[in-house]
Design a protein around this motif. Structure first.
Motif, short mmCIF file in Angstrom:
data_model
loop_
_atom_site.label_atom_id
_atom_site.label_comp_id
_atom_site.label_asym_id
_atom_site.label_seq_id
_atom_site.Cartn_x
_atom_site.Cartn_y
_atom_site.Cartn_z
N ASN A 71 29.42 52.78 2.59
CA ASN A 71 29.75 52.15 1.50
C ASN A 71 29.93 50.66 0.64
O ASN A 71 29.42 50.27 0.00
N ALA A 72 30.38 50.46 2.28
CA ALA A 72 30.24 48.76 2.13
C ALA A 72 28.40 48.58 2.38
O ALA A 72 28.49 47.47 1.60
N ARG A 73 28.28 49.12 2.65
CA ARG A 73 26.23 48.18 3.63
C ARG A 73 25.37 48.76 1.95
O ARG A 73 25.10 47.88 1.49
N ALA A 74 26.26 49.62 0.89
CA ALA A 74 25.66 50.19 -0.62
C ALA A 74 26.05 49.19 -1.18
O ALA A 74 25.46 48.15 -2.28
N ARG A 75 27.62 48.48 -1.35
CA ARG A 75 27.87 47.10 -1.99
C ARG A 75 27.49 46.15 -1.34
O ARG A 75 26.28 45.81 -2.45
N ALA A 76 27.15 46.19 -0.34
CA ALA A 76 26.43 44.89 -0.06
C ALA A 76 24.57 44.77 -0.05
O ALA A 76 24.92 43.27 -0.21
N THR A 77 24.25 45.17 0.10
CA THR A 77 22.92 45.09 -0.25
C THR A 77 22.64 45.54 -1.89
O THR A 77 22.15 44.74 -2.85
N SER A 78 24.09 45.87 -2.78
CA SER A 78 23.81 46.00 -4.24
C SER A 78 23.90 44.83 -4.92
O SER A 78 23.44 43.68 -5.98
N LYS A 91 28.64 33.62 -8.35
CA LYS A 91 27.61 34.39 -7.32
C LYS A 91 27.66 34.60 -5.91
O LYS A 91 27.16 35.43 -4.92
N VAL A 92 27.61 33.30 -5.16
CA VAL A 92 27.43 32.91 -3.89
C VAL A 92 28.89 33.58 -3.31
O VAL A 92 28.46 34.70 -2.16
N GLU A 93 29.91 33.46 -4.14
CA GLU A 93 31.18 33.88 -3.48
C GLU A 93 30.96 35.35 -3.69
O GLU A 93 31.57 36.15 -2.30
N GLN A 94 30.49 35.68 -4.63
CA GLN A 94 30.29 37.99 -4.46
C GLN A 94 29.23 38.44 -3.61
O GLN A 94 30.00 39.10 -3.04
N PHE A 95 29.21 37.66 -3.80
CA PHE A 95 27.83 38.31 -2.21
C PHE A 95 28.04 37.83 -0.97
O PHE A 95 28.69 38.47 -0.13
N GLU A 96 29.31 37.01 -0.08
CA GLU A 96 29.58 36.48 1.19
C GLU A 96 30.95 37.83 0.76
O GLU A 96 30.70 37.96 1.78
N GLN A 97 31.26 37.74 -0.15
CA GLN A 97 32.83 38.70 -0.60
C GLN A 97 31.82 40.11 0.61
O GLN A 97 32.39 40.75 1.42
N ALA A 98 30.88 41.04 -0.45
CA ALA A 98 30.12 41.83 -0.02
C ALA A 98 30.22 42.37 1.36
O ALA A 98 29.66 42.89 2.29
N GLN A 99 29.02 40.62 1.98
CA GLN A 99 28.90 40.84 3.07
C GLN A 99 29.96 40.30 4.05
O GLN A 99 29.65 41.62 5.44
#
Length: 196
Positions: A71-78, A91-99
């Protein structure tokens, strides 16, 4: 005597010193480093299904951890941030939080599999674990290189004379660097080998 050639040469020299070439060059360098960051995150995302399938064969009861990683992989790639979004800190922070969430899930998975000696000695698992460790290192390098390129670009668009061209001709906005978002990331962990 005509002043037009003198004015043309002076104008060309003035414009050349105002970032007409250096600002887009620095911007493209930062965008290229961002592409490197995305490439390394994609490499990690591509390795995860293989790691999860290898672990599944040995540790079926760890389904919760495996589901969390998937699930974390799916969120990170979305969560996608393209080069045009690099001046948007949210947007950069949202990307980094998912990663970072994916990194945390992977860490929990690797801790969980230590209970399976057959798995931790399996060559496929060891190779995948090594690939993930290498990828994590490459992610760190790509992020460092991206931050260096962003620093160079942000400095260029804020300093004279390039700031003139950056504002007048390009409407340049500062790009957002990566920063540590994990609480306590700025503090080195304590290593203690004493038995308690």
């Amino acid at each position: 005597m005509s002043f037009r050639p003198v004015i043309a040469v002076t104008l060309a020299a003035t414009l050349a010193g105002c970032g007409l070439n250096s600002v887009p060059t620095a911007e493209e360098a930062a965008k290229a480093r961002w592409a490197d960051v995305q490439n390394e995150y994609q490499r990690r995302a591509d390795l995860i299904p293989n790691l999860v399938n290898t672990v599944k064969g040995f540790a079926a009861q760890e389904e919760r951890v495996l589901t969390e990683v998937t699930n974390a992989r799916a969120r990170a790639t979305s969560v996608q941030v393209d080069a045009e979004d690099l001046s948007d800190p949210a947007k950069v922070e949202q990307f980094e939080q998912a990663q970072n969430a994916l990194s945390g899930s992977l860490g929990r998975l690797l801790v969980a599999v230590e209970a399976y000696p057959q798995l931790t000695s399996n060559q496929n698992f060891l190779a995948l674990q090594n690939e993930l460790a290498t990828t994590e290192n490459q992610i760190g390098i790509a992020r460092r290189d991206y931050n260096a390129a962003v620093q160079a670009y942000n400095t260029r668009i804020r300093t004279f004379p390039d700031a003139i061209g950056a504002r007048i001709f390009y409407g340049a906005e500062p790009m957002t660097p990566f920063k540590a978002t994990t609480p306590g990331a700025e503090t080195a962990p304590t290593v203690n080998f004493e038995n308690k």
